[in-house]
Design an enzyme around this catalytic site. Structure first.
Site, mmCIF file in Angstrom:
data_model
loop_
_atom_site.group_PDB
_atom_site.id
_atom_site.type_symbol
_atom_site.label_atom_id
_atom_site.label_comp_id
_atom_site.label_asym_id
_atom_site.label_seq_id
_atom_site.Cartn_x
_atom_site.Cartn_y
_atom_site.Cartn_z
ATOM 1 N N ILE A 441 0.832 -1.207 0.000
ATOM 2 C CA ILE A 441 0.000 0.000 0.000
ATOM 3 C C ILE A 441 0.869 1.261 0.000
ATOM 4 C CG2 ILE A 441 -1.723 1.308 1.324
ATOM 5 C CD1 ILE A 441 -2.757 -1.397 2.367
ATOM 6 N N HIS A 442 1.986 1.231 0.720
ATOM 7 C CA HIS A 442 2.880 2.393 0.760
ATOM 8 C C HIS A 442 3.242 2.872 -0.646
ATOM 9 C CE1 HIS A 442 4.616 1.678 5.057
ATOM 10 N NE2 HIS A 442 3.599 2.498 5.055
ATOM 11 N N GLU A 443 3.237 4.175 -0.826
ATOM 12 C CA GLU A 443 3.642 4.808 -2.093
ATOM 13 C C GLU A 443 2.856 4.300 -3.292
ATOM 14 O OE1 GLU A 443 5.500 7.451 -2.297
ATOM 15 O OE2 GLU A 443 5.611 7.367 -0.126
ATOM 16 N N GLY A 444 1.575 4.020 -3.078
ATOM 17 C CA GLY A 444 0.701 3.612 -4.167
ATOM 18 C C GLY A 444 0.486 2.114 -4.193
ATOM 19 N N HIS A 449 0.274 1.216 -9.672
ATOM 20 C CA HIS A 449 1.523 0.993 -10.402
ATOM 21 C C HIS A 449 1.305 0.153 -11.651
ATOM 22 C CE1 HIS A 449 3.986 3.131 -7.568
ATOM 23 N NE2 HIS A 449 3.347 2.533 -6.583
#
Length: 596
Positions: A441-444, A449
């Protein structure tokens, strides 16, 4: 306790494969040598294993809380351990010497960081977020901003964050509502709320430098209206800025890192008569998202490293456990009076260990490869800068998402190897899993992506990104097809298999977009991302196999076994995924929400 990372593997990847020492032939790194690289790595290993790893469980069991005085409280052992990290000067890593940095290659600096991420994920995040913050400002900030905010971060006196998400917007940055009102003195007043801000409040540093996305007047709707601002906790004169902690988010893992809800400009700490937190514009108005991508892309690689490090730590812990835990007998041993054997003797346990090894060592090679691309981009001529920059753009969504998915699977397998002990708090592997579950979940999330890879990266500039990727993989395939570098035919066999997978990826990409309908083309973007990631990691394993060559010993035989596992068990999975993409399947697109 098992070491959280393999020094031998790092040395192999850095020196026997990537030839990091050759970077010292470039002017930027000419003052360095193999000796200085090793000194940094040895210091990192020593500090990570002695000051970070021993308090990993402590930070998990005693997460940050807000004291009666409104300040965030962390265990003293974490505070002192981070202070030791700062004292060692490791925050200076890859920064220019002119800014007080070590001017290390990024590939070496990232390898150094991986020790801390593997030893204590939550503790490592404070300093590494600050590094990304400082890198952005070093590139886009004014000389005054660099002197005021960047130099103290490099020294470790200030820490930094990135403030993007908002409670109502999540990853949809076009929908943020934080506002920036220009003032006559050139500053801005920032008002709004930011959510999920890692390291957003603490007492570990003299100051916290927030990089905040907000909308200034005249920018219009959507992401084109976003600007970027420096909004410090304390102004340069020491005055408290109007940044207020609303509360801490309590996560399933990575608990030692404060995760915050912050209010900007709610009047709690107003430094002026004009409402709002004081902010300083970075670069030009309405170009904030393009600047923030510098830190976001760096953070995406960082998340990939964190996922890899946690997967690696779990793998080594389960490997050590499997060697000493006795249970059961070989399937061809019928004598019940015979002694139980270490579980590492069982084929299925070896399968789980090989799977973990193939995931974590494959992921680490990918992350270090991307890090070296940063060094080549930074120091090369115009052509090399262009090519390495484009290749890095294509690989970034994979470098973030693939380890987040498959090194998490490695953690799941590490629990399985431990059996019932694996899901108890007495063993480290259950925490590694919880810590790592945040990284998809972190950074998208993966879906974002996948859209980025299939929707932008492989089709940009007329498909130049995909062409460069396949050309680069093709060069490895050609080298491997000549099996004179190895003592068997496996490299050539794997090269043929990889060539087929790459050809299918190219064909599926073209077919996906042949419909002319973006909704159809991108309906299975996540499957595309997963398949592309497996193909890229298979490429990394072929590269490692070529670096092994004819060398002998358990370490090199282990590399061969992991590569063999990946090609026989993992790479074939991509056929089904790419068939789905090429079929323009509408199963998910056509699903009515009422059915779900």
């Amino acid at each position: 306790m098992a070491a959280p990372l393999s020094r031998r593997d790092l040395e192999f990847l850095l020196y026997e494969w990537l030839d990091a020492e050759a970077l010292t032939g470039r002017e930027r790194f000419a003052e360095h040598s193999r000796e200085t690289f090793d000194a940094v790595l040895e210091l990192s290993e020593d500090l990570a294993t002695k000051r970070f790893a021993p308090v990993n469980k402590l930070g998990d069991q005693h997460e940050p809380y807000v004291g009666d005085d409104g300040k965030v409280v962390l265990p003293e052992e974490i505070t002192s351990g981070i202070a030791e990290f700062i004292k060692a000067g490791l925050t200076a890593g890859s920064f220019d010497e002119s800014l007080g940095g070590m001017q290390l290659p990024t590939v070496v600096s990232r390898a150094s960081s991986a020790w801390f991420q593997a030893a204590n994920a939550g503790m490592s995040s404070y300093a590494f977020l600050s590094v990304g913050n400082a890198n952005l400002l070093a590139e886009y900030g004014t000389p005054e901003q660099i002197d005021t905010w960047v130099r103290p971060m490099i020294e470790g006196r200030f820490f930094g964050t990135m403030c993007l998400s908002e409670p109502q917007a999540g990853s949809s940055l076009a929908d943020i509502t934080t506002k920036a009102q220009p003032q006559d003195d050139g500053t801005y007043r920032i008002t709004g709320t930011k959510m999920w801000i890692s390291a957003g409040e603490h007492e570990l540093s003299e100051n916290i430098v927030h990089l905040v996305l907000a909308k200034a007047p005249g920018g219009g709707p959507g992401v084109k209206g976003i600007s970027l601002f420096i909004v410090p906790k304390y102004l340069a004169d020491g005055t408290r800025n109007d940044v207020a902690l609303v509360g801490l988010n309590h996560k399933m893992g990575n608990r030692a890192t404060t995760n915050t809800l912050l209010n900007f400009g709610d009047g709690s700490h107003s430094p002026t008569d004009t409402p709002g937190a004081v902010g300083y514009l970075v670069g030009e108005e309405h170009r904030g998202l393009s600047y923030m991508f510098k830190m976001m892309n760096e953070a995406r690689i960082g998340v990939g490293f964190l996922a890899t490090a946690l997967g690696y730590a779990g793998y080594l812990a389960s490997l050590e456990y499997a060697k000493v835990r006795t249970q059961g007998r070989p399937v061809d041993q019928k004598d019940p009076a015979s002694k139980p054997v270490p579980i590492i003797e069982h084929a299925d346990v070896k399968r789980m260990l090989l799977a973990q090894k193939s995931y974590v060592e494959g992921a680490l090679s990918l992350e270090l490869y991307c890090s070296k691309l940063v060094d080549l981009q930074q120091t090369g001529d115009d052509d090399e800068r262009s090519r390495t920059g484009l290749l890095l753009d294509v690989l970034t969504p994979i470098a973030k998402s693939w380890p987040s998915q498959w090194c998490l699977e490695a953690n799941s397998l590490a629990i399985q190897v431990h059996g019932g002990y694996g899901y108890t708090k007495e063993f480290d592997v259950e925490q590694y899993y919880r810590d790592n579950r945040l990284n998809p979940i972190h950074e998208g999330a993966h879906g974002i992506h996948g859209l980025d890879l299939l929707g932008r990266k492989v089709v940009m500039a007329g498909g130049a990104g995909l062409s460069l990727l396949t050309e680069t993989i093709g060069a490895t395939i050609e080298r491997a097809a000549d099996n004179s570098q190895t003592d068997d035919t496996e490299a050539a066999e794997f090269a043929t298999q990889l060539r087929g997978a790459v050809d299918q990826l190219v064909a599926a990409t073209a077919t996906a977009w042949s419909s002319g309908d973006p909704a159809v083309a991108l309906a299975n973007a996540t499957a595309y991302l997963e398949a592309a990631g497996h193909i890229v990691v298979a490429w990394m394993w072929l590269e490692q196999l070529l670096a092994v060559g004819t060398k002998t010993g358990d370490f090199y035989d282990g590399k061969r076994a992991a590569a063999r596992y990946f090609y026989r068990y993992e790479l074939p999975k991509t056929r089904i995924q790419l068939d789905l993409v090429a079929a323009l399947d509408r199963t998910t697109l056509d699903a009515d929400p009422a059915w779900l």
